[in-house]
Enzyme design. Structure first.
Site, PDB file in Angstrom:
ATOM      1  N   ARG A  57      53.623  36.609  49.988  1.00 46.08           N
ATOM      2  CA  ARG A  57      54.510  36.251  48.884  1.00 46.08           C
ATOM      3  C   ARG A  57      54.970  37.445  48.061  1.00 46.08           C
ATOM      4  O   ARG A  57      55.999  37.371  47.391  1.00 46.08           O
ATOM      5  CB  ARG A  57      53.880  35.156  48.031  1.00 46.08           C
ATOM      6  CG  ARG A  57      53.724  33.872  48.857  1.00 46.08           C
ATOM      7  CD  ARG A  57      53.219  32.693  48.108  1.00 46.08           C
ATOM      8  NE  ARG A  57      51.887  32.894  47.564  1.00 46.08           N
ATOM      9  CZ  ARG A  57      51.292  32.050  46.761  1.00 46.08           C
ATOM     10  NH1 ARG A  57      51.887  30.934  46.395  1.00 46.08           N
ATOM     11  NH2 ARG A  57      50.071  32.292  46.319  1.00 46.08           N
ATOM     12  N   GLU A  94      39.592  35.355  47.350  1.00 48.50           N
ATOM     13  CA  GLU A  94      38.955  34.222  46.687  1.00 48.50           C
ATOM     14  C   GLU A  94      38.416  33.189  47.677  1.00 48.50           C
ATOM     15  O   GLU A  94      37.384  32.582  47.448  1.00 48.50           O
ATOM     16  CB  GLU A  94      39.975  33.577  45.747  1.00 48.50           C
ATOM     17  CG  GLU A  94      39.439  32.475  44.888  1.00 48.50           C
ATOM     18  CD  GLU A  94      40.502  31.884  43.981  1.00 48.50           C
ATOM     19  OE1 GLU A  94      40.137  31.044  43.177  1.00 48.50           O
ATOM     20  OE2 GLU A  94      41.687  32.255  44.093  1.00 48.50           O
TER      21      GLU A  94
END
Length: 168
Positions: A57, A94
């Site tokens: 992104r 994460e």
């Protein structure tokens, strides 16, 4: 001004316990997209010689930021997506791990602005900084569309200039 309301959210994506912030509504609006790209640029007078866009992104915003700044762009990709002699780094993120690569050509002596969508644990950003410094970057700074303040990303990047458009 880009705010949290400009993102869609999806709980438990891509794995249970993760709240995913989707940038699609920002991309769907020419005005919001322009606003996001403008907000990702560093303060006037900040030296940037090249913008590094992070797969996937960060790629969306980085070319526009680079064009606006009048500089070139380099890509940080997931392993297996680029040919040639590449630098590699592992990133713990994460919800998993990722192997990243970059072509070191044209980085030596440059002041690099890294553009990415989210700062969470700082794993991706640390891996990116390591590769850029190995390639000879004079400096590395970061600009994120969103920062998750409850996670340790900013602390992990304490040695770098870090700007985030939206804090959650």
């Amino acid at each position: 001004m880009i705010t949290l309301a400009d993102f869609d959210t999806y709980p438990d994506f891509p794995v249970p316990g993760i709240l995913f912030y989707d940038i699609s509504p920002i991309l769907a609006s020419p005005d919001k997209f322009r606003e996001a790209c403008d907000a990702l640029k560093p303060a006037a007078g900040t030296q940037v010689d090249i913008v590094a866009g992070v797969d996937a992104r960060g790629f969306i915003f980085a070319p526009v930021v680079a064009q606006d700044l009048g500089v070139g762009m380099t890509m940080i990709r997931k392993k297996g997506k680029m040919p040639g002699e590449l630098l590699e780094a592992d990133a713990t993120i994460e919800y998993g791990a990722s192997e990243l690569v970059m072509n070191p050509a044209g980085i030596a002596g440059k002041h690099v602005l890294v553009v990415d969508d989210v700062l969470a644990t700082g794993g991706t950003a640390t891996a990116v900084a390591k590769m850029l410094l190995t390639a000879g970057a004079a400096s590395v700074r970061f600009s994120f569309l969103m920062e998750i303040e409850a996670l340790p990303g900013r602390g992990v990047l304490a040695d770098y200039d870090v700007e985030s458009v939206v804090l959650v």
